[in-house]
Design a protein around this motif. Structure first.
Motif, PDB file in Angstrom:
ATOM      1  N   PRO A  45       1.015  -0.938   0.191  1.00  0.00           N
ATOM      2  CA  PRO A  45       0.249   0.179  -0.056  1.00  0.00           C
ATOM      3  C   PRO A  45       1.071   1.405   0.315  1.00  0.00           C
ATOM      4  O   PRO A  45       2.026   1.326   0.544  1.00  0.00           O
ATOM      5  N   HIS A  46       0.455   1.916  -0.822  1.00  0.00           N
ATOM      6  CA  HIS A  46       0.719   3.221  -0.812  1.00  0.00           C
ATOM      7  C   HIS A  46       0.009   4.697  -0.827  1.00  0.00           C
ATOM      8  O   HIS A  46      -0.799   4.445  -2.108  1.00  0.00           O
ATOM      9  N   LEU A  47      -0.326   4.889   0.916  1.00  0.00           N
ATOM     10  CA  LEU A  47      -1.417   6.409   0.528  1.00  0.00           C
ATOM     11  C   LEU A  47      -1.319   7.216  -0.471  1.00  0.00           C
ATOM     12  O   LEU A  47      -0.035   7.968   0.048  1.00  0.00           O
ATOM     13  N   ARG A  48      -2.840   7.911  -1.184  1.00  0.00           N
ATOM     14  CA  ARG A  48      -2.613   8.600  -2.276  1.00  0.00           C
ATOM     15  C   ARG A  48      -2.934  10.093  -1.390  1.00  0.00           C
ATOM     16  O   ARG A  48      -2.960   9.651  -0.219  1.00  0.00           O
ATOM     17  N   SER A  49      -3.395  11.084  -2.038  1.00  0.00           N
ATOM     18  CA  SER A  49      -3.388  12.366  -1.394  1.00  0.00           C
ATOM     19  C   SER A  49      -4.846  12.500  -1.235  1.00  0.00           C
ATOM     20  O   SER A  49      -5.907  12.527  -0.043  1.00  0.00           O
ATOM     21  N   VAL A  50      -5.693  11.978  -1.834  1.00  0.00           N
ATOM     22  CA  VAL A  50      -7.331  11.186  -1.977  1.00  0.00           C
ATOM     23  C   VAL A  50      -7.337  10.219  -0.769  1.00  0.00           C
ATOM     24  O   VAL A  50      -8.522  10.860   0.100  1.00  0.00           O
ATOM     25  N   GLY A  51      -6.591   9.769  -0.994  1.00  0.00           N
ATOM     26  CA  GLY A  51      -6.843   8.698   0.550  1.00  0.00           C
ATOM     27  C   GLY A  51      -6.886   8.991   1.843  1.00  0.00           C
ATOM     28  O   GLY A  51      -7.643   8.905   2.341  1.00  0.00           O
ATOM     29  N   ALA A  52      -5.897  10.696   1.489  1.00  0.00           N
ATOM     30  CA  ALA A  52      -5.301  10.402   3.026  1.00  0.00           C
ATOM     31  C   ALA A  52      -6.696  11.735   3.380  1.00  0.00           C
ATOM     32  O   ALA A  52      -6.747  11.570   4.340  1.00  0.00           O
ATOM     33  N   ALA A  53      -6.795  12.036   2.609  1.00  0.00           N
ATOM     34  CA  ALA A  53      -7.868  12.804   2.660  1.00  0.00           C
ATOM     35  C   ALA A  53      -9.517  12.124   3.554  1.00  0.00           C
ATOM     36  O   ALA A  53     -10.412  13.003   3.989  1.00  0.00           O
ATOM     37  N   LEU A  54      -9.318  11.216   3.348  1.00  0.00           N
ATOM     38  CA  LEU A  54     -10.647  10.134   3.474  1.00  0.00           C
ATOM     39  C   LEU A  54     -10.024   9.487   5.104  1.00  0.00           C
ATOM     40  O   LEU A  54     -10.186   9.401   6.142  1.00  0.00           O
ATOM     41  N   LEU A  55      -9.559   8.615   5.015  1.00  0.00           N
ATOM     42  CA  LEU A  55      -8.887   8.230   6.286  1.00  0.00           C
ATOM     43  C   LEU A  55      -8.128   9.023   7.549  1.00  0.00           C
ATOM     44  O   LEU A  55      -8.299   8.357   8.509  1.00  0.00           O
ATOM     45  N   GLY A  56      -7.429  10.758   6.794  1.00  0.00           N
ATOM     46  CA  GLY A  56      -6.890  11.052   7.564  1.00  0.00           C
ATOM     47  C   GLY A  56      -8.241  11.287   8.261  1.00  0.00           C
ATOM     48  O   GLY A  56      -8.635  11.446   9.785  1.00  0.00           O
ATOM     49  N   PRO A  57     -10.070  11.794   7.881  1.00  0.00           N
ATOM     50  CA  PRO A  57     -10.485  12.709   8.749  1.00  0.00           C
ATOM     51  C   PRO A  57     -11.482  11.038   9.695  1.00  0.00           C
ATOM     52  O   PRO A  57     -11.808  11.583  11.484  1.00  0.00           O
ATOM     53  N   ALA A  58     -10.820  10.558   8.776  1.00  0.00           N
ATOM     54  CA  ALA A  58     -12.117   9.396   9.275  1.00  0.00           C
ATOM     55  C   ALA A  58     -11.141   8.503  10.745  1.00  0.00           C
ATOM     56  O   ALA A  58     -11.665   8.645  12.257  1.00  0.00           O
ATOM     57  N   VAL A  59     -10.001   8.886  11.014  1.00  0.00           N
ATOM     58  CA  VAL A  59      -8.818   8.303  12.193  1.00  0.00           C
ATOM     59  C   VAL A  59      -8.807   9.219  13.223  1.00  0.00           C
ATOM     60  O   VAL A  59      -9.235   9.304  14.037  1.00  0.00           O
ATOM     61  N   GLY A  60      -9.515  10.751  12.398  1.00  0.00           N
ATOM     62  CA  GLY A  60      -9.443  11.700  13.678  1.00  0.00           C
ATOM     63  C   GLY A  60     -10.821  11.223  14.392  1.00  0.00           C
ATOM     64  O   GLY A  60     -10.753  12.322  15.657  1.00  0.00           O
ATOM     65  N   LEU A  61     -11.496  11.558  13.914  1.00  0.00           N
ATOM     66  CA  LEU A  61     -12.973  11.409  14.175  1.00  0.00           C
ATOM     67  C   LEU A  61     -12.627  10.467  15.732  1.00  0.00           C
ATOM     68  O   LEU A  61     -13.344  10.283  16.661  1.00  0.00           O
ATOM     69  N   VAL A  62     -12.044   9.232  15.542  1.00  0.00           N
ATOM     70  CA  VAL A  62     -12.594   7.719  16.343  1.00  0.00           C
ATOM     71  C   VAL A  62     -11.283   8.294  17.543  1.00  0.00           C
ATOM     72  O   VAL A  62     -11.263   8.415  18.695  1.00  0.00           O
ATOM     73  N   VAL A  63      -9.972   9.122  16.881  1.00  0.00           N
ATOM     74  CA  VAL A  63      -8.775   9.855  17.940  1.00  0.00           C
ATOM     75  C   VAL A  63      -9.859  10.755  18.959  1.00  0.00           C
ATOM     76  O   VAL A  63      -9.581  10.646  20.611  1.00  0.00           O
ATOM     77  N   LEU A  64     -10.547  11.346  18.386  1.00  0.00           N
ATOM     78  CA  LEU A  64     -11.597  12.671  18.989  1.00  0.00           C
ATOM     79  C   LEU A  64     -12.165  12.421  19.565  1.00  0.00           C
ATOM     80  O   LEU A  64     -12.299  12.696  20.722  1.00  0.00           O
ATOM     81  N   ALA A  79     -15.542   4.869  26.241  1.00  0.00           N
ATOM     82  CA  ALA A  79     -15.412   5.705  25.426  1.00  0.00           C
ATOM     83  C   ALA A  79     -14.982   5.241  24.190  1.00  0.00           C
ATOM     84  O   ALA A  79     -15.831   5.279  22.903  1.00  0.00           O
ATOM     85  N   VAL A  80     -14.725   3.894  23.660  1.00  0.00           N
ATOM     86  CA  VAL A  80     -14.339   3.669  22.833  1.00  0.00           C
ATOM     87  C   VAL A  80     -15.959   2.781  22.250  1.00  0.00           C
ATOM     88  O   VAL A  80     -16.104   2.868  20.757  1.00  0.00           O
ATOM     89  N   ASN A  81     -16.566   1.584  23.030  1.00  0.00           N
ATOM     90  CA  ASN A  81     -17.752   1.425  22.659  1.00  0.00           C
ATOM     91  C   ASN A  81     -18.892   2.514  22.179  1.00  0.00           C
ATOM     92  O   ASN A  81     -19.455   2.157  21.516  1.00  0.00           O
ATOM     93  N   GLN A  82     -18.930   3.629  23.116  1.00  0.00           N
ATOM     94  CA  GLN A  82     -19.968   4.186  23.117  1.00  0.00           C
ATOM     95  C   GLN A  82     -19.746   5.543  22.250  1.00  0.00           C
ATOM     96  O   GLN A  82     -20.573   5.628  21.249  1.00  0.00           O
ATOM     97  N   ASN A  83     -18.882   6.036  21.997  1.00  0.00           N
ATOM     98  CA  ASN A  83     -18.414   7.223  21.299  1.00  0.00           C
ATOM     99  C   ASN A  83     -17.950   6.923  19.882  1.00  0.00           C
ATOM    100  O   ASN A  83     -18.761   7.317  19.113  1.00  0.00           O
ATOM    101  N   ALA A  84     -16.576   6.366  19.308  1.00  0.00           N
ATOM    102  CA  ALA A  84     -15.790   5.979  18.852  1.00  0.00           C
ATOM    103  C   ALA A  84     -16.688   4.613  17.899  1.00  0.00           C
ATOM    104  O   ALA A  84     -15.720   4.346  16.790  1.00  0.00           O
ATOM    105  N   ARG A  85     -17.332   3.908  18.662  1.00  0.00           N
ATOM    106  CA  ARG A  85     -17.432   2.436  17.519  1.00  0.00           C
ATOM    107  C   ARG A  85     -17.869   3.281  16.657  1.00  0.00           C
ATOM    108  O   ARG A  85     -17.773   2.371  15.150  1.00  0.00           O
ATOM    109  N   PRO A  86     -19.483   3.873  16.199  1.00  0.00           N
ATOM    110  CA  PRO A  86     -19.214   3.989  14.392  1.00  0.00           C
ATOM    111  C   PRO A  86     -18.113   4.559  13.600  1.00  0.00           C
ATOM    112  O   PRO A  86     -18.524   4.141  12.359  1.00  0.00           O
ATOM    113  N   PHE A  87     -17.538   5.506  14.035  1.00  0.00           N
ATOM    114  CA  PHE A  87     -15.951   5.987  13.709  1.00  0.00           C
ATOM    115  C   PHE A  87     -14.981   4.567  13.897  1.00  0.00           C
ATOM    116  O   PHE A  87     -14.381   5.002  12.639  1.00  0.00           O
TER     117      PHE A  87
END
Length: 573
Positions: free
Chosen positions: A115-134, A149-157
């Motif tokens: 795998p080599h992450l591209r710019s469009v992929g980063a624009a998707l994977l970055g926000p998705a992972v960011g929502l989990v962390v947040l 926190a993981v099960n109630q808040n972050a599970r959908p993300f």
């Protein structure tokens, strides 16, 4: 065959064994959650299916399973497989199955496709992972444990991230490429057959509105709309029984879906597809005309179906009759302030129902079915009760003798006997009240956001005064961006917007590509439908089905990764 002495081969082998371990864990969890003969069968079949065909298996579960429980009105036919999303355990069954699918898919393409992450992929994977962390960090700050926190808040993300990887993997899984399209088509057609059986049995979504509206879970009509749009103009279209059956079944699923937001979003996505693929308008017009003709014949042939659809639409705009919701709205000169904000462990809102254990999700929120009227009878398509009949010839329901009030004004009329509301007017009033409640959530939710602009009120905060979902245990607003803002602060809606924008742009690019097949076009249509639906309910953060499907769709349409020294390959290659 990989050399087992190579480090990459050893890594793939470890992933392979991990996928089997999660498959076994999923089987045990399914058997524990569903202690029955059916549960044992599913405990064996589902993990094996997901492990053998990762994309096909997980998509099949997501299409068939409804995220709403049977409640006496929603029967087994209309809530097929609800245990996948609503289980007796702490997590839905779909979560370990999704992890199994990710590991099984990765074991098949790693390390042949580095795998080599591209710019469009980063624009998707970055926000998705960011929502989990947040979501996790916000929960820890407000006193939740890590698991909570993981099960109630972050599970959908988390499911959103897993869906991205699953969708991306489709381009490298040959078996899934051959099976996923026909599997989804067969599942949607089977659900329409189930609906045709359930309607005469009275298993409708809300008997105050119609005896034909079945599927309350909005993800199903969104899937049907995406697949319908995906096959329009597809270069591989053939006038055979498979395509014609699908073109006829999916519009009917959309019509009986009970969800106006999906109807509007589907029309908007269809317009976008037509505009961006105007070169292929001739075959699209023929295919669309065939589908409309079949749907019109069914709607006009079914007694009262056309009238119910009219009330469903007109009632949404007839806000003059939505007086029932006015009492729940705060006065115009009362503005929420920072002092109204409840603490993370504070006293519940006065409007919250104490002792309530059911969190309203996007599939069972206040705008949906509120319970059957008095009596034990259910409406059916051929025999409706007094609240839903439609006079023949399209006449107004108020002209019905049973609906007309007595002319006598004498005192002999019992004062305790309420004046009956004409059925058509009652249905329109309910529609208007539902629409008014959603609009009030937008206005009042924004006022609460302004009062807590930089911090929000936290993921554990109880429901706020005046919002429609007054039985919610946590703050619930009928808008994804406003709810995320109130729970996690202004960074959350920004991440959601970035994700949706990247997915929509990639979807438009995939639609314009004449080489995109029905799978890619359907996934692209879902990426265009989802943002509009999220403006009417927080599906992304309150359900499990929507984030998983949205992640899979985005992973399919976006060139996430490139194989080492190889060009991009679409699933149809």
């Amino acid at each position: 065959m990989l050399d087992p002495r190579l480090p990459a081969a050893a890594g793939a082998r470890r992933i392979w064994w991990a996928s089997w371990a999660f498959a076994a864990l999923s089987a045990l969890y399914v058997a524990w959650t569903m202690p029955s003969f059916v549960g044992i069968v599913l405990a064996i079949a589902l993990p094996l299916l997901v492990h053998r065909l990762p994309v096909t298996g997980i998509v099949l579960v997501a299409v068939l399973a409804q995220e709403i429980k049977p409640n006496g009105r929603f029967g087994e036919l209309t809530t097929l497989g609800y245990q996948a999303f609503i289980s007796t355990g702490k997590a839905p069954i779909i979560l370990p199955l999704a992890v199994t699918a990710v590991l099984a898919a990765a074991a098949r393409w790693w390390p042949r496709e580095r795998p080599h992450l591209r710019s469009v992929g980063a624009a998707l994977l970055g926000p998705a992972v960011g929502l989990v962390v947040l979501a996790v960090v916000s929960g820890l700050i407000h006193g939740q444990s890590l698991f909570s926190a993981v099960n109630q808040n972050a599970r959908p993300f988390v499911l959103l991230v897993l869906g991205l990887v699953i969708g991306m993997s489709l381009r490298w899984l040959r078996d899934d490429q051959r099976s996923v399209r026909m599997t989804v088509w067969a599942a949607l057609t089977g659900l329409l057959v189930a609906a045709a059986i359930a309607i005469p049995l009275g298993e409708t979504a809300d008997d105050r509105l119609s005896a034909y509206f079945i599927y309350y879970d909005s993800a199903l009509p969104a899937i049907a709309a995406a697949v319908f749009i995906g096959v329009l103009g597809d270069n591989r279209w053939r006038w055979d029984w498979r395509y014609m059956t699908l073109a006829a079944a999916t519009p009917l699923l959309i019509l009986i879906s009970f969800r106006r937001s999906v109807w509007v979003a589907a029309v908007a996505a269809l317009v976008a597809v037509v505009v961006f693929t105007w070169q292929r308008w001739r075959p699209m017009i023929r295919q669309f005309g065939f589908a409309v003709l079949v749907a019109a014949v069914v709607v006009l042939a079914a007694p009262g179906f056309a009238g119910d659809l009219g009330l469903r639409s007109v009632g949404s705009f007839d806000l003059a009759h939505g007086q029932s919701s006015a009492s729940s709205q705060p006065s115009a000169n009362s503005q929420p302030s920072a002092t109204d904000r409840p603490s993370a462990a504070g006293t519940p809102s006065p409007t919250a129902t104490s002792g309530s254990t059911a969190r309203p999700s996007a599939t069972n929120g206040p705008s949906g079915a509120q319970g059957a009227p008095g009596g034990t009878s259910k409406p059916t398509a051929t025999s409706k009760p007094s609240v839903t009949p439609r006079p023949a010839g399209g006449a107004s329901a108020s002209a019905s003798p049973s609906a007309s009030p007595s002319r006598s004004t004498s005192a002999s009329v019992a004062p305790s006997r309420p004046v009956q509301t004409p059925p058509a007017q009652e249905s329109a009033m309910h529609q208007a009240a539902s629409t008014s409640g959603h609009l009030n959530d937008l206005r009042l939710g924004w006022e609460y956001v302004r009062a807590n602009f930089w911090t929000g009120i936290g993921p554990l905060a109880p429901q706020l005064v005046g919002l429609a979902a007054n039985n919610s245990e946590r703050v619930y607003v009928h808008n994804e961006l406003l709810q995320d803002w109130l729970r996690y602060g202004p960074l959350a809606p920004l991440l959601v917007i970035l994700f949706l924008a990247a997915a929509a742009l990639a979807a438009l690019k995939a639609i314009r590509d004449p080489e995109s097949d029905g799978i890619v076009r359907s996934a692209a249509a879902f990426c265009l439908i989802a943002p509009l639906c999220l403006m009417t309910a927080p599906f992304l953060s309150e359900t499990s089905r929507w984030p998983l499907l949205l992640g899979i769709a985005a992973g399919i349409v976006v060139p996430f990764f490139l194989g080492r020294g190889q060009h991009e390959r679409q699933p149809n290659e």
